[in-house]
Scaffold this motif. Structure first.
Motif, PDB file in Angstrom:
ATOM      1  N   CYS A 134       0.845  -1.193  -0.038  1.00  0.00           N
ATOM      2  CA  CYS A 134       0.053  -0.069   0.114  1.00  0.00           C
ATOM      3  C   CYS A 134       0.763   1.311   0.050  1.00  0.00           C
ATOM      4  CB  CYS A 134      -0.923  -0.051   1.124  1.00  0.00           C
ATOM      5  SG  CYS A 134      -2.283  -1.457   1.314  1.00  0.00           S
ATOM      6  N   TYR A 135       2.125   1.044   0.508  1.00  0.00           N
ATOM      7  CA  TYR A 135       2.980   2.380   0.508  1.00  0.00           C
ATOM      8  C   TYR A 135       3.152   3.019  -0.984  1.00  0.00           C
ATOM      9  CZ  TYR A 135       3.311   2.464   5.491  1.00  0.00           C
ATOM     10  OH  TYR A 135       3.231   2.218   6.855  1.00  0.00           O
ATOM     11  N   PHE A 136       3.067   1.811  -1.881  1.00  0.00           N
ATOM     12  CA  PHE A 136       3.239   2.227  -3.630  1.00  0.00           C
ATOM     13  C   PHE A 136       2.136   2.600  -4.153  1.00  0.00           C
ATOM     14  CE2 PHE A 136       6.852  -0.586  -2.144  1.00  0.00           C
ATOM     15  CZ  PHE A 136       7.791   0.529  -2.655  1.00  0.00           C
ATOM     16  N   LEU A 137       0.906   2.833  -3.072  1.00  0.00           N
ATOM     17  CA  LEU A 137      -0.219   3.579  -3.762  1.00  0.00           C
ATOM     18  C   LEU A 137      -0.198   5.060  -3.825  1.00  0.00           C
ATOM     19  CD1 LEU A 137      -2.878   1.271  -2.091  1.00  0.00           C
ATOM     20  CD2 LEU A 137      -2.186   1.280  -4.413  1.00  0.00           C
ATOM     21  N   SER A 138      -0.788   5.656  -4.755  1.00  0.00           N
ATOM     22  CA  SER A 138      -0.610   7.002  -4.605  1.00  0.00           C
ATOM     23  C   SER A 138      -1.441   7.841  -3.576  1.00  0.00           C
ATOM     24  CB  SER A 138      -0.793   7.722  -6.089  1.00  0.00           C
ATOM     25  OG  SER A 138      -2.269   7.820  -6.230  1.00  0.00           O
ATOM     26  N   PRO A 139      -1.257   8.859  -3.049  1.00  0.00           N
ATOM     27  CA  PRO A 139      -2.186   9.614  -2.038  1.00  0.00           C
ATOM     28  C   PRO A 139      -3.662   9.852  -2.859  1.00  0.00           C
ATOM     29  CG  PRO A 139      -0.070  10.457  -1.913  1.00  0.00           C
ATOM     30  CD  PRO A 139       0.010   9.392  -3.015  1.00  0.00           C
ATOM     31  N   ASN A 140      -3.680  10.189  -4.040  1.00  0.00           N
ATOM     32  CA  ASN A 140      -4.931  10.394  -4.760  1.00  0.00           C
ATOM     33  C   ASN A 140      -5.788   9.268  -4.787  1.00  0.00           C
ATOM     34  OD1 ASN A 140      -4.262  13.051  -4.938  1.00  0.00           O
ATOM     35  ND2 ASN A 140      -3.634  13.161  -7.027  1.00  0.00           N
ATOM     36  N   PHE A 141      -5.233   8.183  -5.168  1.00  0.00           N
ATOM     37  CA  PHE A 141      -5.735   6.783  -5.089  1.00  0.00           C
ATOM     38  C   PHE A 141      -6.277   6.509  -3.715  1.00  0.00           C
ATOM     39  CE2 PHE A 141      -5.999   2.254  -4.912  1.00  0.00           C
ATOM     40  CZ  PHE A 141      -6.836   1.752  -6.133  1.00  0.00           C
ATOM     41  N   LEU A 142      -5.531   6.568  -2.793  1.00  0.00           N
ATOM     42  CA  LEU A 142      -5.864   6.274  -1.417  1.00  0.00           C
ATOM     43  C   LEU A 142      -7.164   7.055  -1.160  1.00  0.00           C
ATOM     44  CD1 LEU A 142      -2.768   5.426   0.412  1.00  0.00           C
ATOM     45  CD2 LEU A 142      -4.608   3.811   0.067  1.00  0.00           C
ATOM     46  N   GLU A 143      -6.923   8.395  -1.171  1.00  0.00           N
ATOM     47  CA  GLU A 143      -8.161   9.249  -0.891  1.00  0.00           C
ATOM     48  C   GLU A 143      -9.523   8.921  -1.362  1.00  0.00           C
ATOM     49  OE1 GLU A 143      -8.646  14.012  -0.023  1.00  0.00           O
ATOM     50  OE2 GLU A 143      -7.414  13.430  -1.944  1.00  0.00           O
ATOM     51  N   LYS A 144      -9.416   8.291  -2.884  1.00  0.00           N
ATOM     52  CA  LYS A 144     -10.491   8.381  -3.552  1.00  0.00           C
ATOM     53  C   LYS A 144     -11.187   6.951  -2.939  1.00  0.00           C
ATOM     54  CE  LYS A 144      -9.393  10.155  -7.931  1.00  0.00           C
ATOM     55  NZ  LYS A 144      -8.927  10.073  -9.379  1.00  0.00           N
ATOM     56  N   GLN A 145     -10.351   5.915  -2.487  1.00  0.00           N
ATOM     57  CA  GLN A 145     -10.822   4.794  -1.916  1.00  0.00           C
ATOM     58  C   GLN A 145     -11.485   5.053  -0.898  1.00  0.00           C
ATOM     59  OE1 GLN A 145     -10.715   1.866  -4.089  1.00  0.00           O
ATOM     60  NE2 GLN A 145     -10.049   3.321  -5.436  1.00  0.00           N
ATOM     61  N   LEU A 146     -10.591   5.779   0.250  1.00  0.00           N
ATOM     62  CA  LEU A 146     -11.263   5.808   1.376  1.00  0.00           C
ATOM     63  C   LEU A 146     -12.685   6.849   1.531  1.00  0.00           C
ATOM     64  CD1 LEU A 146      -8.094   6.894   3.265  1.00  0.00           C
ATOM     65  CD2 LEU A 146      -9.409   5.102   3.883  1.00  0.00           C
ATOM     66  N   LYS A 147     -13.005   7.505   0.456  1.00  0.00           N
ATOM     67  CA  LYS A 147     -14.090   8.270   0.433  1.00  0.00           C
ATOM     68  C   LYS A 147     -15.402   7.528  -0.450  1.00  0.00           C
ATOM     69  CE  LYS A 147     -12.261  12.913   0.204  1.00  0.00           C
ATOM     70  NZ  LYS A 147     -12.213  14.134  -0.665  1.00  0.00           N
ATOM     71  N   HIS A 148     -14.970   6.558  -1.353  1.00  0.00           N
ATOM     72  CA  HIS A 148     -15.859   5.950  -2.127  1.00  0.00           C
ATOM     73  C   HIS A 148     -16.154   4.670  -2.161  1.00  0.00           C
ATOM     74  CE1 HIS A 148     -16.358  10.160  -3.700  1.00  0.00           C
ATOM     75  NE2 HIS A 148     -15.234  10.024  -4.145  1.00  0.00           N
ATOM     76  N   CYS A 149     -15.143   3.800  -1.618  1.00  0.00           N
ATOM     77  CA  CYS A 149     -15.052   2.586  -1.688  1.00  0.00           C
ATOM     78  C   CYS A 149     -16.013   1.806  -0.871  1.00  0.00           C
ATOM     79  CB  CYS A 149     -13.702   1.743  -1.400  1.00  0.00           C
ATOM     80  SG  CYS A 149     -13.885  -0.044  -1.537  1.00  0.00           S
ATOM     81  N   ASN A 150     -17.070   1.124  -1.207  1.00  0.00           N
ATOM     82  CA  ASN A 150     -18.241   0.354  -0.212  1.00  0.00           C
ATOM     83  C   ASN A 150     -17.766  -0.481   0.507  1.00  0.00           C
ATOM     84  OD1 ASN A 150     -20.183   2.643  -1.335  1.00  0.00           O
ATOM     85  ND2 ASN A 150     -20.686   1.205  -3.043  1.00  0.00           N
ATOM     86  N   VAL A 151     -16.734  -1.186   0.485  1.00  0.00           N
ATOM     87  CA  VAL A 151     -16.371  -2.394   0.982  1.00  0.00           C
ATOM     88  C   VAL A 151     -15.603  -1.704   2.208  1.00  0.00           C
ATOM     89  CG1 VAL A 151     -14.662  -4.244   0.867  1.00  0.00           C
ATOM     90  CG2 VAL A 151     -16.104  -3.927  -0.875  1.00  0.00           C
ATOM     91  N   LEU A 152     -14.564  -0.606   1.911  1.00  0.00           N
ATOM     92  CA  LEU A 152     -13.811  -0.274   2.998  1.00  0.00           C
ATOM     93  C   LEU A 152     -14.611   0.597   4.039  1.00  0.00           C
ATOM     94  CD1 LEU A 152     -10.990   1.454   1.116  1.00  0.00           C
ATOM     95  CD2 LEU A 152     -10.937  -0.486   2.524  1.00  0.00           C
ATOM     96  N   LYS A 153     -15.799   1.115   3.603  1.00  0.00           N
ATOM     97  CA  LYS A 153     -16.677   1.747   4.602  1.00  0.00           C
ATOM     98  C   LYS A 153     -17.313   0.620   5.709  1.00  0.00           C
ATOM     99  CE  LYS A 153     -18.087   5.306   1.442  1.00  0.00           C
ATOM    100  NZ  LYS A 153     -19.389   5.887   0.613  1.00  0.00           N
ATOM    101  N   LEU A 154     -17.407  -0.592   5.260  1.00  0.00           N
ATOM    102  CA  LEU A 154     -17.647  -1.591   6.206  1.00  0.00           C
ATOM    103  C   LEU A 154     -16.718  -2.046   7.398  1.00  0.00           C
ATOM    104  CD1 LEU A 154     -19.782  -3.869   3.741  1.00  0.00           C
ATOM    105  CD2 LEU A 154     -20.631  -2.120   5.296  1.00  0.00           C
ATOM    106  N   LEU A 155     -15.452  -1.575   7.023  1.00  0.00           N
ATOM    107  CA  LEU A 155     -14.449  -2.007   8.086  1.00  0.00           C
ATOM    108  C   LEU A 155     -13.563  -0.929   8.557  1.00  0.00           C
ATOM    109  CD1 LEU A 155     -13.473  -4.982   5.789  1.00  0.00           C
ATOM    110  CD2 LEU A 155     -14.538  -5.420   8.172  1.00  0.00           C
ATOM    111  N   PRO A 156     -13.982  -0.404   9.778  1.00  0.00           N
ATOM    112  CA  PRO A 156     -13.264   0.850  10.124  1.00  0.00           C
ATOM    113  C   PRO A 156     -11.772   0.533  10.453  1.00  0.00           C
ATOM    114  CG  PRO A 156     -15.207   0.481  11.345  1.00  0.00           C
ATOM    115  CD  PRO A 156     -15.102  -0.817  10.568  1.00  0.00           C
TER     116      PRO A 156
END
Length: 600
Positions: free
Chosen positions: A259-281
């Motif tokens: 994950c440290y090779f993911l871009s901040p922009n990509f991570l920010e989008k996933q944290l805001k919009h990924c429905n799977v991640l929203k289920l797992l704090p």
């Protein structure tokens, strides 16, 4: 015996035997070589047709049910055969008929776990050494051949399956070969999965992987991906396929993603919009910490993935009395150069880089007898297809431009158009094929060197139109801001500049008086410059590249000649050695490191 008498005896051989003993027919009869002439004048023959003819006769006897001494039964089906033939073809039957087992005395032997059709095929092979493997029977033949230890049939099945490898079936073939102990085939299938990962993840078999299998796959250093976001997206797709059962596995899977090779922009989008991640704090918290660390440009402790192919140094363009269109690559392991398709337009003063698995050339100038023309071109070479593609040009021409890559985005800094020197910076997004203008440097710079360390862009030295420069500026992509950092010990333009570990290395260059062989490096943690061993030759307008833990300096101008030599720096020993020569001397060429082209 004299040669005359031997000739006379050969001539008196009856005519009915003459064809049998012709030595020219070496495919059937081969005299055995001897170190000394036999005392009795004899010759030794190996009759090559004999084994095949024997098998043909035995097969005729089997089909006519003559001299058969065993019957194999599968359900209601009976197969007559000869024990000696079965034992010679199968270690299983050899042990059965020679090791004192009760079957040794039995005339009829029942077999289980095999179909009549498959047994008939294996018996036919024992008598003919021929077998036809296809998609319909391979799944039955391989287990049966493994059980009977008929290794030649196992090998035939493995060769067939290897030729069938495809993104849609490679996971199944890997599991099937593992189940039956076919180690070589399993390894080839696993390597195929890693190499074709981006195609495999779109196939249904990928969704059938167990959590352990998926973790084992994405942990591989050799996983062939253009960027780590492809691995992340594959994990999310796998979870979504059966989210009720698989959601609890996501945390462990994310630990296997780099994950440290993911871009901040990509991570920010996933944290805001990924429905799977929203289920797992807990997963959101884990990625949020990485996101903050990337924005703060903390040192990355994870290792990058290794490409499936060896890393090579690509070199494009350059200047030798006029701009060149040369394009080639150097393999540091084999010490060999390979010529690749030329640039569409000759260019020197360009810069090059790799982004998302492709080689890019940026800017430069075409210096030719017909006139000089500064370039705003961006051209992409796809190593998989072996061809050049023109991309969206920059907003302005940039000769002697500096280039760096952050988060698979290409940053172009400085350079010149005619007599105008740029301080501007622009960024190219390969996904959108679009340039965006960003904050400018404080100083105009041509012949500027650019390096990237921990997602920060460093612009080093150069020429502002009046003076060669010692200064260095650092660009923060999160803030879109430049700030000065400690200046170099020596004034340099046209130096080779590159990031390596926590250092910015600056190699050679020109100080307004002479070409330089000195080398210094900036520690991005301690913020200090230090000299290291100098090169063997002074060089300006050179190019530099890093492969593994070695720094390469290629070509350049020494004040008198255009150099073809390539030197290699070992940081552990703090020494330079010459390793090769380019196909011709040159300066102002663009180099970058990437995977060896697939057509090699």
């Amino acid at each position: 015996m004299s040669s005359e008498k031997l000739k006379e005896k050969m001539e008196n051989i009856p005519t009915f035997g003459i064809d049998t003993f012709k030595l020219e027919n070496t495919s059937c009869y081969r005299p055995k070589p001897v170190s000394e002439k036999p005392s009795d004048g004899s010759m030794h023959f190996t009759i090559m047709k004999h084994p095949k003819e024997m098998l043909e006769v035995m097969n005729i006897l089997r089909r006519s049910q003559k001299l058969c001494d065993v019957t194999l039964s599968v359900g209601e089906e009976k197969f007559l055969a000869h024990k000696i033939v079965l034992a010679a073809s199968s270690q299983y039957f050899k042990a059965m008929f020679t090791s004192g087992m009760r079957e040794e005395e039995m005339n009829t032997i029942p077999l289980h776990g095999i179909s009549p059709c498959t047994l008939a095929t294996l018996i036919e092979f024992a008598y003919t050494a021929e077998i036809r493997v296809n998609e319909m029977n391979v799944c039955y033949l391989l287990p049966a051949a493994t059980m009977f230890q008929m290794n030649h049939v196992v090998e035939a099945c493995c060769v067939f399956l290897e030729h069938q490898l495809d993104p849609s079936n490679c996971i199944g073939i890997a599991d099937f070969s593992s189940e039956h102990g076919c180690i070589d085939l399993e390894q080839k299938a696993r390597e195929f999965i890693q190499k074709k990962f981006c195609e495999v993840i779109d196939c249904d078999e990928f969704l059938t992987l167990s959590p352990c299998q998926l973790i084992g796959l994405i942990k591989h250093d050799e996983l062939n991906v253009r960027c780590e976001s492809e691995v992340f997206n594959a994990v999310i797709r796998w979870v979504q396929h059966d989210s009720e059962k698989r959601l609890c596995k996501l945390e462990g899977l994310l630990m296997a993603v780099r994950c440290y090779f993911l871009s901040p922009n990509f991570l920010e989008k996933q944290l805001k919009h990924c429905n799977v991640l929203k289920l797992l704090p807990q997963c959101q918290e884990y990625l949020s910490k990485i996101f903050e660390g990337l924005k703060l440009h903390q040192t990355c402790l994870e290792k990058p993935r290794k490409p499936c192919a060896p890393l090579v140094i690509f070199s494009a363009g350059g200047y030798l009395r006029q701009s060149l269109s040369h394009f080639e690559c150097f393999n540091p392991c084999t010490k060999q150069w390979l010529r690749l398709p030329d640039l569409t337009i000759p260019r020197s003063g360009l810069s090059s880089c790799f982004a998302k698995g492709c080689f890019y050339t940026v800017g430069g100038r075409n210096n030719s007898p017909d006139g000089n023309m500064d370039s705003q071109s961006l051209d992409m070479y796809d190593p998989m297809r072996g061809s050049w593609i023109s991309k969206c040009p920059m907003s302005v021409p940039r000769n002697r431009v500096g280039v760096g890559v952050i988060d698979n985005m290409i940053y172009a800094a400085g350079g010149s158009q005619g007599q105008h020197h740029h301080a501007s910076l622009e960024r190219y997004d390969p996904d959108l094929d679009r340039w965006t203008t960003l904050g400018s440097m404080a100083t105009k710079r041509i012949g500027v060197g650019v390096a990237v360390v921990n997602r920060l862009l460093y612009a080093v030295g150069g020429f502002d139109g009046q003076h060669r420069l010692r200064s260095m500026e650092c660009y923060d992509p999160e803030k879109d801001e430049w700030h000065f950092v400690a200046p170099m010990n020596v004034t340099r333009s046209g130096a080779g500049v590159i990031g390596m570990q926590e250092y910015v290395y600056v190699v050679g260059g020109y100080d307004s008086h002479s070409q330089l062989k000195s080398v210094e490096r900036f520690n991005t943690i301690s913020k200090r410059w230090e000299f290291v061993s100098q090169m063997k030759s002074p060089r300006s307008a050179l190019s530099v590249a890093v492969v593994g833990d070695r720094l390469y300096a290629l070509g350049g101008y020494d004040g008198n000649d255009f150099l073809s030599s390539v030197e290699c720096y070992n940081p552990d020993k703090d020494e330079w050695i010459e390793v090769t020569n380019m196909t011709c001397g040159r300066s102002g060429h663009g180099v970058a490191v990437g995977a060896e082209p697939s057509r090699l």
